[in-house]
Scaffold this active site. Structure first.
Site, mmCIF file in Angstrom:
data_model
loop_
_atom_site.group_PDB
_atom_site.id
_atom_site.type_symbol
_atom_site.label_atom_id
_atom_site.label_comp_id
_atom_site.label_asym_id
_atom_site.label_seq_id
_atom_site.Cartn_x
_atom_site.Cartn_y
_atom_site.Cartn_z
ATOM 1 N N TYR A 1 3.803 8.257 -3.652
ATOM 2 C CA TYR A 1 2.776 7.537 -2.527
ATOM 3 C C TYR A 1 2.004 8.848 -1.210
ATOM 4 O O TYR A 1 1.013 8.504 -1.196
ATOM 5 C CB TYR A 1 3.929 7.193 -1.843
ATOM 6 C CG TYR A 1 3.288 5.883 -0.487
ATOM 7 C CD1 TYR A 1 2.661 4.443 -1.111
ATOM 8 C CD2 TYR A 1 3.412 5.748 0.694
ATOM 9 C CE1 TYR A 1 1.869 3.486 -0.836
ATOM 10 C CE2 TYR A 1 2.697 5.470 1.466
ATOM 11 C CZ TYR A 1 2.309 3.541 1.195
ATOM 12 O OH TYR A 1 1.115 3.285 1.827
ATOM 13 N N GLY B 1 -2.899 -1.854 -3.044
ATOM 14 C CA GLY B 1 -2.206 -0.799 -3.211
ATOM 15 C C GLY B 1 -0.458 -0.751 -3.389
ATOM 16 O O GLY B 1 -0.174 -2.047 -3.475
ATOM 17 N N ASP C 1 -8.491 -8.525 -6.664
ATOM 18 C CA ASP C 1 -6.849 -8.952 -7.048
ATOM 19 C C ASP C 1 -6.189 -9.129 -8.482
ATOM 20 O O ASP C 1 -6.852 -9.134 -8.949
ATOM 21 C CB ASP C 1 -5.647 -9.391 -5.285
ATOM 22 C CG ASP C 1 -4.792 -8.695 -5.153
ATOM 23 O OD1 ASP C 1 -3.716 -8.780 -6.037
ATOM 24 O OD2 ASP C 1 -4.193 -8.194 -3.532
ATOM 25 N N ASP D 1 -7.218 -5.399 -12.481
ATOM 26 C CA ASP D 1 -5.883 -4.636 -12.795
ATOM 27 C C ASP D 1 -6.815 -3.266 -12.197
ATOM 28 O O ASP D 1 -7.057 -2.820 -13.321
ATOM 29 C CB ASP D 1 -4.559 -4.533 -13.710
ATOM 30 C CG ASP D 1 -3.302 -3.725 -13.674
ATOM 31 O OD1 ASP D 1 -3.827 -2.797 -12.679
ATOM 32 O OD2 ASP D 1 -2.982 -4.142 -14.955
HETATM 33 P P1 NAI Z 1 0.963 -6.059 -0.145
HETATM 34 O O1 NAI Z 1 2.012 -5.426 -1.121
HETATM 35 O O2 NAI Z 1 1.509 -7.264 0.954
HETATM 36 O O3 NAI Z 1 -0.705 -6.249 -0.818
HETATM 37 C C1 NAI Z 1 -1.055 -5.535 -1.349
HETATM 38 C C2 NAI Z 1 -2.095 -5.693 -2.496
HETATM 39 O O4 NAI Z 1 -2.715 -4.787 -3.432
HETATM 40 C C3 NAI Z 1 -1.168 -7.303 -3.348
HETATM 41 O O5 NAI Z 1 -1.839 -8.496 -3.202
HETATM 42 C C4 NAI Z 1 -1.371 -6.556 -4.480
HETATM 43 O O6 NAI Z 1 -1.646 -7.581 -5.621
HETATM 44 C C5 NAI Z 1 -2.672 -5.703 -4.688
HETATM 45 N N1 NAI Z 1 -2.126 -4.675 -5.412
HETATM 46 C C6 NAI Z 1 -1.423 -3.851 -6.490
HETATM 47 N N2 NAI Z 1 -1.272 -3.205 -7.452
HETATM 48 C C7 NAI Z 1 -2.607 -3.715 -7.720
HETATM 49 C C8 NAI Z 1 -3.603 -4.061 -8.693
HETATM 50 N N3 NAI Z 1 -3.183 -3.126 -9.665
HETATM 51 N N4 NAI Z 1 -4.765 -3.854 -9.217
HETATM 52 C C9 NAI Z 1 -5.283 -5.330 -7.700
HETATM 53 N N5 NAI Z 1 -4.472 -5.520 -7.508
HETATM 54 C C10 NAI Z 1 -3.189 -4.592 -6.750
HETATM 55 O O7 NAI Z 1 0.772 -4.868 1.114
HETATM 56 P P2 NAI Z 1 0.332 -4.504 2.173
HETATM 57 O O8 NAI Z 1 1.295 -3.345 3.039
HETATM 58 O O9 NAI Z 1 -0.680 -5.293 2.739
HETATM 59 O O10 NAI Z 1 -0.398 -2.953 1.631
HETATM 60 C C11 NAI Z 1 -1.941 -2.080 1.785
HETATM 61 C C12 NAI Z 1 -1.859 -1.388 2.222
HETATM 62 O O11 NAI Z 1 -1.342 -0.600 3.215
HETATM 63 C C13 NAI Z 1 -1.059 -0.621 0.734
HETATM 64 O O12 NAI Z 1 -2.870 0.863 0.236
HETATM 65 C C14 NAI Z 1 -0.535 0.706 1.204
HETATM 66 O O13 NAI Z 1 -0.054 1.568 0.797
HETATM 67 C C15 NAI Z 1 -1.171 0.732 2.672
HETATM 68 N N6 NAI Z 1 -0.199 0.235 3.855
HETATM 69 C C16 NAI Z 1 0.581 -0.502 3.724
HETATM 70 C C17 NAI Z 1 2.297 -0.145 4.754
HETATM 71 C C18 NAI Z 1 3.038 -1.108 4.784
HETATM 72 O O14 NAI Z 1 4.184 -0.823 6.359
HETATM 73 N N7 NAI Z 1 3.023 -2.324 5.190
HETATM 74 C C19 NAI Z 1 1.673 1.260 5.889
HETATM 75 C C20 NAI Z 1 1.414 2.497 5.381
HETATM 76 C C21 NAI Z 1 -0.101 2.040 4.880
#
Ligand code: NAI
Length: 280
Positions: free
Chosen positions: A157, A71, A32, A41
């Site tokens: 997205y 993501g 992360d 990153d």
């Molecule tokens: P979140 O924002 O809580 O966690 C995402 C993590 O990815 C964070 O720890 C962030 O630091 C890391 N990240 C982002 N950019 C990065 C980079 N450039 N390099 C390394 N790490 C990076 O989000 P969440 O909701 O847990 O999302 C997880 C996955 O689920 C994502 O792929 C998102 O698109 C997908 N998703 C989320 C939904 C939601 O409603 N929360 C719905 C459908 C899919």
């Protein structure tokens, strides 16, 4: 006990999956931007290479599985198009390609990629951008998507999640993956209460869109429940699961697309084995 890599392990669903795996006694290598074993990153080419190499070193060249959860959401602004595509698409496929031999070494590895129900419920996603991503043409995809101005981030997205799901389905069945004992599958969540969703709810315009989106069972999903699904998809129970997209979205995909899938094979595109069967 196995060694698993989890990207996006510092927050939301990735964090919940990592915690659940550790609680089961597995070793987890988190990747992360912060608070992880590997800080990288994934939006940059070098960041992805560094992450891939560091994980292989820590894992000693053998991985029992992975959850690719890092993501970014549909961050407003056309300037974010490249970032969204880089993390959500290339931050999955480039890492998987580099880890393929470590998965093959384990012999029975399972990979869960976090897609989204945006891949089937978001209208107007330009397929030209999806095709560009599947050709590894980031600039082409960015150029197409930036034309959409204010809705560019949402379409980006959606495009990133369609492309990554298709990449998984195309590759899951190939000798390098299915044939090497590696199971590639996608989980497609709906709105799940994580920091990513909270950010969207904090913006009045996005909050309106999220809240008016039909969810037949009501409310938002729980990251711990999604982590349970992911861990199940990493277990032996998934030995026969290959190239599947599992929707855990409170019914939104079914609400919009009940009759679109499963769909019969169009007659002219019958696969060779079916023609053989018909001619008998
Ligand atoms: P979140 O924002 O809580 O966690 C995402 C993590 O990815 C964070 O720890 C962030 O630091 C890391 N990240 C982002 N950019 C990065 C980079 N450039 N390099 C390394 N790490 C990076 O989000 P969440 O909701 O847990 O999302 C997880 C996955 O689920 C994502 O792929 C998102 O698109 C997908 N998703 C989320 C939904 C939601 O409603 N929360 C719905 C459908 C899919």
């Amino acid at each position: 006990m196995g060694t698993y890599v989890v990207t996006g392990s510092a927050s939301g669903m990735g964090c919940a999956a990592a915690e659940r795996l550790r609680a089961d006694g597995h070793r987890v290598i988190g990747v992360d931007l912060r608070d992880a074993e590997v800080i990288a990153d994934l939006s940059t080419v070098n960041g992805r290479i560094e992450a891939a190499v560091a994980v292989l070193e820590l894992a000693g060249g053998r991985l029992d599985g992975a959850v690719l959860a890092a993501g970014v959401g549909p961050l407003p602004g056309r300037d974010n198009v490249k970032l969204i595509l880089s993390v959500n698409y290339f931050g999955v496929v480039e890492l998987l390609q580099k880890w393929q031999s470590a998965f093959a070494t384990a012999g029975n590895a399972k990979v869960v990629v976090v897609g989204s129900n945006s891949s089937t419920t978001m209208p107007m996603v330009p397929l030209r951008a999806v095709r560009a991503l599947l050709r590894d043409d980031l600039d082409g995809a960015v150029k197409t998507l930036r034309r959409y101005r204010v809705v560019a981030p949402s379409l980006t997205y959606g495009a990133s999640k369609i492309a990554v799901s298709r990449w998984i389905r195309r590759n899951a069945v190939l000798p390098d993956w299915a044939g090497a004992g590696i199971r590639l599958n996608v989980i497609a969540p709906g709105a799940i209460r994580t920091p990513l969703l909270e950010k969207q709810l904090a913006s009045p315009r996005e909050a309106k869109a999220v809240q008016s989106f039909p969810v037949p069972v009501g409310g938002f999903g729980d990251p711990e429940h999604l982590a349970e699904w992911m861990v199940f998809m990493l277990s032996e129970a998934a030995d026969f699961l290959c190239g599947s997209v599992i929707f855990v979205d409170g019914g939104s995909d079914a609400y919009f697309r009940a009759d679109d899938w499963p769909r019969r094979v169009p007659t002219l595109r019958l696969p060779a084995y079916a023609w053989k069967f018909l001619r008998r």
